[in-house]
Design an enzyme around this catalytic site. Structure first.
Site: not given
Ligand code: ACM
Length: 481
Positions: A295-296
């Site tokens: 993620d991110e």
């Molecule tokens: C997330 O909340 N960055 C998966």
């Protein structure tokens, strides 16, 4: 009381029948689990006996005999009458969930930890129970703040009470690396020394992790370990300078938000590091899943990101495990056996589904346990809005992303991020009363349940949590009794 079963000095727990299907076990694990829950609080012997060995007392029988294959691995039948109780299931998971049902229908005091005078009455019931989704999970972030094994096990036991079968441990992030890796001890000697806000850190030794995993397994719960990469890696970058493109190690982050950390994704020594770490995680993880985060990764070049997660997924697969990742990994060709955890971007979920991947639903505005209930919630965040119990309950995982075939949705998971959550009491107050809402969405069919019915049933659980010494949030929508 008429019709029900009283637990007495003579009550025994009996296991009948053998292995019902390949890989499915008998009820002996569940029998020990039940005895383990009940002996300390009832003071009763509750001997676990083979068939025929019981004396004159009533018995709680766990049997595979006559189990209906439509019960699947997790379904069970429970019949309680004045003569005894019988649990019929095809395997250990179903037996285990029947134990949690028995725990839920005993008096609230069963949640206590010292001997309490009864009566320990089980009402007369006939229950046939089969879950809707195979993935019913919660997640604890032990990276932003670390929680010791005893606290984590208490949370796992709460998940078990509500028949959740996946416990996702978010083990690494910018602010901490929380799992011993023998090949790279700096990850914990440096990367585990602090947490959000700069307070003390901590980590699980391999042995502690293995103990947590087996504690969960005894309750029918699969631990899904997450090594988040290539972003959310400041703690690793701080620990091992050569993971940084320029060889310069930053300090371990103590700010809650870091959006630019990234492993130097195209380097071969980074690939070797990832392979080493995932090999060790696979070695100590008996469950079939390894979560690679993804993620991110805002500090990673998008093309390099895709190459990196594809390679990491392949490493997971080479160890015989199934890759899991946050929805961004669907921007890469991570393979149709990958499970994508939808948290924010519906296009990623649709793209994953179109390529045959399964989806776990964790939409932040419904399922993030770190969202405050309302303005009065003392900890938590609000970036995805307030999530009161009604909001937590009021959605359907199979219909959450319009246009997605319902068959690709394998279930749901409620993550608890811990930037602001620092104690077990915080964890419990964020999970309760929302965790049972997610559990019901995961277990029960969408037809035949309603918020009105749920909030009244939920009201009875407050006394159970109190009896168990657990914190919870008194959401005013629940008529606590
Ligand atoms: C997330 O909340 N960055 C998966």
């Amino acid at each position: 009381m008429a019709g029900g079963l009283e637990l007495t000095e003579d009550t025994t727990i009996t296991v009948r029948g053998g292995v019902h299907r390949t890989g499915a076990a008998d009820g002996s694990g569940a029998a020990e689990l039940l005895a383990g829950y009940l002996r300390p609080v009832t003071g009763l012997p509750l001997a676990v006996t083979p068939p025929g060995a019981a004396g004159g007392g009533s018995s709680i029988v766990f049997t595979t005999e006559g189990a209906d294959t439509r019960l699947g691995d997790e379904g069970y039948e429970l019949r309680i009458g004045s003569g005894g109780a019988e649990v019929v299931a095809g395997g250990s998971a179903g037996f285990g969930w029947a134990v949690q049902t028995i725990r839920q229908i005993l008096p609230a005091e069963v949640e206590g930890d010292r001997v309490t005078a009864g009566p320990w009455h089980l009402p007369a019931v006939t229950i046939r129970d089969v879950p809707r989704f195979p993935w019913r999970g919660t997640m604890l972030d032990v990276a932003r703040h670390f929680f010791a094994p005893a606290d984590v096990e208490r949370v796992i036991d709460l998940a078990a009470l509500y028949k959740l079968n996946r416990f996702h441990l978010h083990l690494t992030d910018d602010q901490g690396w929380r799992l011993e890796i023998r090949g790279h001890p700096e990850l914990t000697t440096i990367g585990a020394t602090t947490s959000v806000g700069g307070g003390p850190g901590g980590y699980f030794t391999r042995e502690q992790y293995a103990d947590v995993v087996s504690y969960a397994a005894r309750r029918g719960i699969v631990v899904v370990p997450e090594i988040d990469m290539p972003g959310h890696t400041e703690a690793a970058l701080a620990s091992i300078p050569w993971l940084n493109g320029d060889g310069q190690a930053p300090p371990v982050a103590t700010d809650p938000v870091v959006l630019t950390s990234s492993l130097a994704v195209d380097r071969e020594d980074t690939a070797r590091f990832v392979a080493d770490v995932l090999a060790e995680v696979a070695e100590i993880t008996p469950g079939p899943y390894i979560h690679i985060g993804g993620d991110e990764s805002l500090g990673t070049d998008p093309a390099a990101y895709r190459r990196f997660v594809e390679r990491a997924a392949a490493v997971v697969r080479a160890h015989g495990k199934r890759p899991v990742g946050w929805d961004e990994i669907a921007t890469a060709e991570v393979g149709p056996d990958t499970i994508v955890q939808h948290w924010i971007d519906v296009e990623n979920a649709r793209s994953a589904a179109s390529r045959g991947m399964q989806i776990v639903m964790s939409p932040a505005g419904r399922a993030y346990l770190d969202m405050k209930y309302d303005h009065s919630t003392p900890v938590g965040t609000t970036w995805a809005g307030y999530v009161d119990t009604r909001t937590a309950y009021g959605w359907d995982p199979a219909a959450q992303v319009p246009g997605l075939p319902p068959s690709v949705v394998v279930g749901l998971e409620a993550p608890l991020w811990t930037e602001t959550v620092t104690t077990l009491e915080h964890i419990e107050a964020m999970m309760l009363p929302r965790l049972p809402a997610y559990a019901e969405l995961g277990w029960s069919r969408a037809t035949g349940r309603s918020w009105e019915g749920f909030r009244h049933r939920l009201a009875h659980h407050g006394r159970r949590w109190s009896a168990g010494g657990r914190a919870f949030t008194s959401d005013p929508a629940i008529p606590w009794g």
